[in-house]
Design a protein around this motif. Structure first.
Motif, PDB file in Angstrom:
ATOM      1  N   CYS A  21       1.226  -1.189   0.028  1.00  0.00           N
ATOM      2  CA  CYS A  21       0.163   0.316  -0.100  1.00  0.00           C
ATOM      3  C   CYS A  21       0.351   1.225  -0.096  1.00  0.00           C
ATOM      4  O   CYS A  21       0.336   2.393  -0.758  1.00  0.00           O
ATOM      5  N   GLY A  25       1.580   2.641  -4.058  1.00  0.00           N
ATOM      6  CA  GLY A  25      -0.435   3.386  -3.957  1.00  0.00           C
ATOM      7  C   GLY A  25      -1.646   2.340  -3.682  1.00  0.00           C
ATOM      8  O   GLY A  25      -2.516   2.704  -4.347  1.00  0.00           O
ATOM      9  N   GLU A  27      -4.897   0.043  -1.929  1.00  0.00           N
ATOM     10  CA  GLU A  27      -5.520   0.302  -0.894  1.00  0.00           C
ATOM     11  C   GLU A  27      -5.464  -1.048  -0.630  1.00  0.00           C
ATOM     12  O   GLU A  27      -6.012  -2.212  -1.848  1.00  0.00           O
ATOM     13  N   THR A  55      -5.648  -3.648  -3.807  1.00  0.00           N
ATOM     14  CA  THR A  55      -7.112  -2.938  -5.091  1.00  0.00           C
ATOM     15  C   THR A  55      -6.059  -1.567  -5.422  1.00  0.00           C
ATOM     16  O   THR A  55      -5.232  -0.752  -4.365  1.00  0.00           O
ATOM     17  N   PHE A  56      -6.264  -1.239  -6.603  1.00  0.00           N
ATOM     18  CA  PHE A  56      -5.454  -0.092  -7.570  1.00  0.00           C
ATOM     19  C   PHE A  56      -6.380   0.592  -8.032  1.00  0.00           C
ATOM     20  O   PHE A  56      -7.133  -0.377  -8.665  1.00  0.00           O
ATOM     21  N   LYS A  57      -7.153   2.229  -7.083  1.00  0.00           N
ATOM     22  CA  LYS A  57      -7.671   3.008  -8.201  1.00  0.00           C
ATOM     23  C   LYS A  57      -9.237   2.101  -8.137  1.00  0.00           C
ATOM     24  O   LYS A  57      -9.450   2.208  -9.148  1.00  0.00           O
ATOM     25  N   GLY A  58      -9.516   0.946  -7.212  1.00  0.00           N
ATOM     26  CA  GLY A  58     -10.888   0.796  -7.010  1.00  0.00           C
ATOM     27  C   GLY A  58     -10.938  -0.332  -7.737  1.00  0.00           C
ATOM     28  O   GLY A  58     -11.963  -1.476  -8.202  1.00  0.00           O
ATOM     29  N   LYS A  59      -9.918  -1.091  -8.336  1.00  0.00           N
ATOM     30  CA  LYS A  59      -9.947  -2.470  -9.312  1.00  0.00           C
ATOM     31  C   LYS A  59      -8.829  -3.845  -8.661  1.00  0.00           C
ATOM     32  O   LYS A  59      -8.141  -3.172  -7.908  1.00  0.00           O
TER      33      LYS A  59
END
Length: 132
Positions: A21, A25, A27, A55-59
């Motif tokens: 994280c 970057g 989450e 996840t990364f940018k919601g994916k």
């Protein structure tokens, strides 16, 4: 069907999650721990992570867990998540030919049908069908 890498650790999953994280970057979702499940575990494993998603940018990028024994070649496993149980059963059967079934397909406490195998080329697979 969706394919995701599963990163496997032996008691270091939470540290790895925070590291990824911070450095990449990512989450993470809720860290589900062994102590909150009916899975057998020792007192030293109660805080270990049984499942967490990165996840990364919601994916969804990867999933993370701790397990008792991690050997070279088992740190990354592939997880196939199916939306059709019969399709998963057939794929599990075909992929296990010439390989080794580690955990047969069966209903699990999280309400999904799940199994694990090693294919004939030594790749570790997890298959999951969640009817919800």
């Amino acid at each position: 069907m969706k394919l995701h890498p599963y990163l496997i650790y032996s008691g270091q999953a939470e540290k790895a999650i925070h590291f990824y994280c911070k450095t990449l970057g990512f989450e993470h979702t809720e860290m589900k721990r062994y102590k909150d499940t009916p899975m057998p575990h020792s007192d030293t494993q109660k805080e270990w992570i049984i499942h967490c998603e990165l996840t990364f940018k919601g994916k969804l990028v990867a999933m993370v867990a701790d397990t008792e024994k991690v050997e070279s070649g088992t740190q990354i496993q592939l997880s196939l998540n199916y939306n059709n149980l019969e399709t998963m059963k057939e794929a599990f059967y075909q992929l296990s030919k010439g390989g080794q079934i580690l955990e047969p397909l069966k209903k699990q406490f999280w309400n999904a049908t799940f199994g694990q195998l090693i294919d004939p080329f030594g790749v570790y697979w997890m298959m999951n069908f969640d009817p919800t």
